[in-house]
Each structure stands twice: as structure tokens, then as C-alpha cells.
Design an enzyme around this catalytic site. Structure first.
Site, PDB file in Angstrom:
ATOM      1  N   LYS A 122      41.469  25.567  24.398  1.00 64.84           N
ATOM      2  CA  LYS A 122      40.629  26.774  24.457  1.00 64.84           C
ATOM      3  C   LYS A 122      40.142  27.176  23.083  1.00 64.84           C
ATOM      4  O   LYS A 122      40.784  26.882  22.074  1.00 64.84           O
ATOM      5  CB  LYS A 122      41.467  27.933  25.010  1.00 64.84           C
ATOM      6  CG  LYS A 122      41.372  28.125  26.497  1.00 64.84           C
ATOM      7  CD  LYS A 122      41.879  29.527  26.806  1.00 64.84           C
ATOM      8  CE  LYS A 122      42.113  29.812  28.248  1.00 64.84           C
ATOM      9  NZ  LYS A 122      42.787  31.108  28.421  1.00 64.84           N
ATOM     10  N   ARG A 141      45.011  43.711  37.655  1.00 61.69           N
ATOM     11  CA  ARG A 141      43.841  44.593  37.640  1.00 61.69           C
ATOM     12  C   ARG A 141      43.149  44.631  38.986  1.00 61.69           C
ATOM     13  O   ARG A 141      42.520  45.613  39.334  1.00 61.69           O
ATOM     14  CB  ARG A 141      42.821  44.098  36.601  1.00 61.69           C
ATOM     15  CG  ARG A 141      43.228  44.352  35.177  1.00 61.69           C
ATOM     16  CD  ARG A 141      42.425  43.530  34.205  1.00 61.69           C
ATOM     17  NE  ARG A 141      42.790  42.136  34.295  1.00 61.69           N
ATOM     18  CZ  ARG A 141      42.475  41.216  33.404  1.00 61.69           C
ATOM     19  NH1 ARG A 141      41.741  41.546  32.362  1.00 61.69           N
ATOM     20  NH2 ARG A 141      42.864  39.975  33.543  1.00 61.69           N
ATOM     21  N   HIS A 162      46.833  45.872  27.732  1.00 67.95           N
ATOM     22  CA  HIS A 162      48.059  45.112  27.445  1.00 67.95           C
ATOM     23  C   HIS A 162      49.172  46.051  26.970  1.00 67.95           C
ATOM     24  O   HIS A 162      50.308  45.951  27.406  1.00 67.95           O
ATOM     25  CB  HIS A 162      47.837  44.099  26.309  1.00 67.95           C
ATOM     26  CG  HIS A 162      46.851  43.004  26.591  1.00 67.95           C
ATOM     27  ND1 HIS A 162      45.856  42.667  25.708  1.00 67.95           N
ATOM     28  CD2 HIS A 162      46.723  42.143  27.629  1.00 67.95           C
ATOM     29  CE1 HIS A 162      45.152  41.651  26.184  1.00 67.95           C
ATOM     30  NE2 HIS A 162      45.647  41.315  27.353  1.00 67.95           N
ATOM     31  N   SER A 195      40.002  41.085  27.291  1.00 64.20           N
ATOM     32  CA  SER A 195      39.707  40.793  25.881  1.00 64.20           C
ATOM     33  C   SER A 195      38.283  40.270  25.739  1.00 64.20           C
ATOM     34  O   SER A 195      37.571  40.632  24.798  1.00 64.20           O
ATOM     35  CB  SER A 195      40.699  39.767  25.331  1.00 64.20           C
ATOM     36  OG  SER A 195      42.009  40.278  25.358  1.00 64.20           O
TER      37      SER A 195
HETATM   38  P1  ADP Z   1      45.471  35.172  29.319  1.00 63.38           P
HETATM   39  O1  ADP Z   1      46.800  34.882  29.964  1.00 63.38           O
HETATM   40  O2  ADP Z   1      44.306  34.812  30.173  1.00 63.38           O
HETATM   41  O3  ADP Z   1      45.369  34.733  27.922  1.00 63.38           O
HETATM   42  P2  ADP Z   1      45.442  37.917  28.344  1.00 63.38           P
HETATM   43  O4  ADP Z   1      46.025  37.586  27.036  1.00 63.38           O
HETATM   44  O5  ADP Z   1      44.079  38.547  28.313  1.00 63.38           O
HETATM   45  O6  ADP Z   1      45.454  36.743  29.371  1.00 63.38           O
HETATM   46  O7  ADP Z   1      46.378  38.952  29.118  1.00 63.38           O
HETATM   47  C1  ADP Z   1      47.732  38.704  29.266  1.00 63.38           C
HETATM   48  C2  ADP Z   1      48.253  39.463  30.451  1.00 63.38           C
HETATM   49  O8  ADP Z   1      48.048  40.868  30.280  1.00 63.38           O
HETATM   50  C3  ADP Z   1      47.547  39.142  31.766  1.00 63.38           C
HETATM   51  O9  ADP Z   1      48.142  38.072  32.406  1.00 63.38           O
HETATM   52  C4  ADP Z   1      47.748  40.404  32.551  1.00 63.38           C
HETATM   53  O10 ADP Z   1      49.034  40.383  33.127  1.00 63.38           O
HETATM   54  C5  ADP Z   1      47.753  41.476  31.511  1.00 63.38           C
HETATM   55  N1  ADP Z   1      46.473  42.195  31.392  1.00 63.38           N
HETATM   56  C6  ADP Z   1      45.306  41.793  30.870  1.00 63.38           C
HETATM   57  N2  ADP Z   1      44.386  42.759  30.913  1.00 63.38           N
HETATM   58  C7  ADP Z   1      44.985  43.829  31.484  1.00 63.38           C
HETATM   59  C8  ADP Z   1      44.564  45.167  31.822  1.00 63.38           C
HETATM   60  N3  ADP Z   1      43.320  45.595  31.573  1.00 63.38           N
HETATM   61  N4  ADP Z   1      45.463  45.974  32.401  1.00 63.38           N
HETATM   62  C9  ADP Z   1      46.712  45.546  32.656  1.00 63.38           C
HETATM   63  N5  ADP Z   1      47.183  44.313  32.371  1.00 63.38           N
HETATM   64  C10 ADP Z   1      46.317  43.463  31.797  1.00 63.38           C
END
Ligand code: ADP
Length: 156
Positions: free
Chosen positions: A41, A91, A17, A128
Site C-alpha cells: 500500500k 461506522r 480512532h 483517514s
Molecule cells: P485500516 O485498517 O484500513 O488501515 P484505519 O487505520 O483507518 O484502518 O482504522 C483502523 C480502525 O479504526 C478501523 O478498523 C476501525 O475499527 C476504526 N475506525 C476507523 N475510522 C473510524 C471512525 N470514524 N469511527 C470509529 N472507528 C473508526
């Protein structure tokens, strides 16, 4: 003035992130990291803690701020905050297939564009949920998590 939103639940924020947020901040004048909460969730961290960890991790980046987003539409959040674009990291093709319909819908709703950045190959395997699972089973994930997150995981 170009403003972008980087949305996510950040449960917790990890280095994948952080890398995307840093790259977004070099492309846009302002970046708002929007911390979402879907009340259906189950999260490991409360919304306030997820927000605090993001703040502590990226607080030093110029032009980057953090805001809670709650459960509303991301397109509305972008409009209310004067954002031109949503920035997302990709990813894999799995992310791509999941993200494209949302990007098209968001553009339909308010005209906001989604900009996709290819995840750095040091972090394409990170999520995560994987990090939480490995950490909970005693694995060392310190290469992938900001210090504030590690501290909370180790004391939680
Ligand atoms: P969610 O929207 O499922 O809660 P997250 O909080 O895990 O997703 O991630 C937010 C955003 O960060 C994702 O939509 C994606 O764009 C980006 N992201 C997540 N993991 C990665 C990673 N390993 N590398 C690059 N971008 C990522």
C-alpha cells in the site's frame, strides 16, 4: 488482567480512532494500539511518523501503549502480546461486512475475540482518506484531527 489490541494503519490517526481507543481503555486494563504497514500500500505518512502521531495523541491515556505491527498476522500479534481481544470501531454496514470475515478468521487462528464498538455518530463519516483529500483541497478538517496531525499536514 484483560488486554486488547486496537489495530489500524492510522494514516493519519483522527478523532474517530481516538474515541474508540479511549472507550477500549475504559473496558480493558491494557490497550495496545498496533500500527500496521502493508508494504503493497501507498501511505501518506511513513510508518515511524504514523506511530509517532498516535503516540503523541494518545500517550496520556492510562493503560494505553503503541507498537508497530508490520505486515504479520494480527492474530499472531495478539498471541505474542498476550491480548484477549481485538477492538474495532464500526461506522456502517460496509465496515460490518468487511470486518466479520476477519473476526471469524482471527478467532479460528488463535481464539482471539473481536469486540465491535459502534462509532460515535459525531465521527461515522470520518476516514483517514476522506480527511486527507478534503485537507489537500483546502478544506478545514481541524475539528476532526489531533493537533500533532494538523501540524504535520500544514507543514507537509
Ligand atoms: P485500516 O485498517 O484500513 O488501515 P484505519 O487505520 O483507518 O484502518 O482504522 C483502523 C480502525 O479504526 C478501523 O478498523 C476501525 O475499527 C476504526 N475506525 C476507523 N475510522 C473510524 C471512525 N470514524 N469511527 C470509529 N472507528 C473508526
Amino acid at each position: 488482567m484483560r488486554r486488547a489490541v486496537c489495530p489500524g494503519s492510522f494514516d493519519p490517526i483522527h478523532n474517530g480512532h481516538v474515541e474508540i481507543i479511549a472507550r477500549a481503555s475504559s473496558l480493558f486494563d491494557e490497550v495496545i494500539v498496533a500500527v500496521s504497514t502493508n508494504y503493497a500500500k501507498k501511505y501518506k505518512f511513513e510508518a515511524a511518523d504514523r506511530l509517532e502521531m498516535v503516540q503523541e495523541t494518545i500517550g496520556g491515556l492510562r493503560g494505553v501503549s503503541v507498537q508497530p505491527m508490520g505486515e504479520g498476522l494480527l492474530a499472531d500479534f495478539c498471541r505474542e502480546n498476550g491480548a484477549d481481544a481485538i477492538v474495532k470501531g464500526l461506522r456502517s454496514t460496509v465496515d460490518y461486512q468487511y470486518e466479520i470475515p476477519m473476526a471469524v478468521m482471527n478467532r479460528h487462528l488463535t481464539g482471539v475475540e473481536t469486540v465491535f464498538l459502534a462509532a460515535d455518530n459525531r465521527y461515522t463519516h470520518l476516514s483517514s482518506s476522506l480527511l486527507k483529500e478534503v485537507q489537500s483541497l483546502g478544506g478545514d478538517v481541524s475539528d476532526y484531527l489531533p493537533r500533532t496531525v494538523l501540524k504535520r499536514l500544514n507543514h507537509g
